[in-house]
Design a protein around this motif. Structure first.
Motif, PDB file in Angstrom:
ATOM      1  N   SER A  27      72.715 -28.949  67.580  1.00 42.34           N
ATOM      2  CA  SER A  27      71.332 -29.306  67.928  1.00 42.34           C
ATOM      3  C   SER A  27      71.313 -30.456  68.934  1.00 42.34           C
ATOM      4  N   THR A  29      69.410 -32.882  68.823  1.00 37.08           N
ATOM      5  CA  THR A  29      69.226 -34.119  68.067  1.00 37.08           C
ATOM      6  C   THR A  29      70.567 -34.674  67.619  1.00 37.08           C
ATOM      7  N   GLY A  35      65.316 -36.526  69.263  1.00 39.72           N
ATOM      8  CA  GLY A  35      64.445 -36.245  68.139  1.00 39.72           C
ATOM      9  C   GLY A  35      63.641 -37.498  67.848  1.00 39.72           C
ATOM     10  N   SER A  65      56.865 -37.782  69.840  1.00 38.14           N
ATOM     11  CA  SER A  65      57.360 -36.460  70.250  1.00 38.14           C
ATOM     12  C   SER A  65      56.849 -36.103  71.637  1.00 38.14           C
ATOM     13  N   ILE A  70      58.977 -33.389  73.381  1.00 38.82           N
ATOM     14  CA  ILE A  70      59.320 -32.516  72.258  1.00 38.82           C
ATOM     15  C   ILE A  70      58.016 -31.929  71.730  1.00 38.82           C
ATOM     16  N   CYS A 103      65.523 -30.924  67.084  1.00 42.45           N
ATOM     17  CA  CYS A 103      65.549 -29.784  67.995  1.00 42.45           C
ATOM     18  C   CYS A 103      66.682 -28.808  67.667  1.00 42.45           C
ATOM     19  N   PRO A 112      63.153 -28.558  74.360  1.00 48.64           N
ATOM     20  CA  PRO A 112      63.664 -27.592  73.378  1.00 48.64           C
ATOM     21  C   PRO A 112      62.748 -26.372  73.237  1.00 48.64           C
ATOM     22  N   VAL A 115      61.483 -26.396  67.575  1.00 52.03           N
ATOM     23  CA  VAL A 115      61.532 -27.708  66.952  1.00 52.03           C
ATOM     24  C   VAL A 115      61.323 -27.545  65.458  1.00 52.03           C
TER      25      VAL A 115
END
Length: 123
Positions: A27, A29, A35, A65, A70, A103, A112, A115
């Motif tokens: 990921s 993140t 993230g 975010s 994100i 993500c 991404p 999520v």
């Protein structure tokens, strides 16, 4: 220890056992820190468990975010409600709540495709 075999977390719309939840090691993140998270306190009061400024925390999570591009497709009030249910399911009154938006696999820093959200809590 923060959890045991009975601990429940909230992940992508469902309550699941913490010990059975997994995430992808590729990921964004995990690799890039791409993230967002919050740290929220819940307190035992004479009127039951109360989460300190829960709406403000989730609005900040949403804003964080958005600032790092994100997608945030979660309703703030629903997350507030889920927080209280999470505490109840884990029999917690004085607790720390950690919402984390992370993500899916993507070995770049581009926006991404998918999520996830996870909420956990511990004493």
């Amino acid at each position: 220890m923060y959890y045991n075999n009975k601990t429940v977390i909230y992940r992508d719309g469902k309550f699941v056992k913490a010990s059975e939840s997994t995430t992808d090691l590729y990921s964004q993140t995990m690799h890039y820190g791409y993230g967002v998270f919050e740290g929220i306190r819940a307190y035992a009061t004479d009127n039951g468990t109360r989460v300190f400024k829960s709406k403000a925390h989730y609005e900040r999570l949403k804003k964080s975010s958005e600032l790092v591009n994100i997608p945030f497709d979660f309703e703030v009030q629903e997350l507030v409600d889920v927080t209280y249910e999470l505490l109840e399911r884990n029999n917690l009154t004085d607790a720390y709540v950690r919402p984390l938006v992370f993500c899916d696999p993507n070995m770049s820093l581009s926006r991404p495709n998918k999520v996830s959200i996870m909420l956990c809590a511990w004493e």
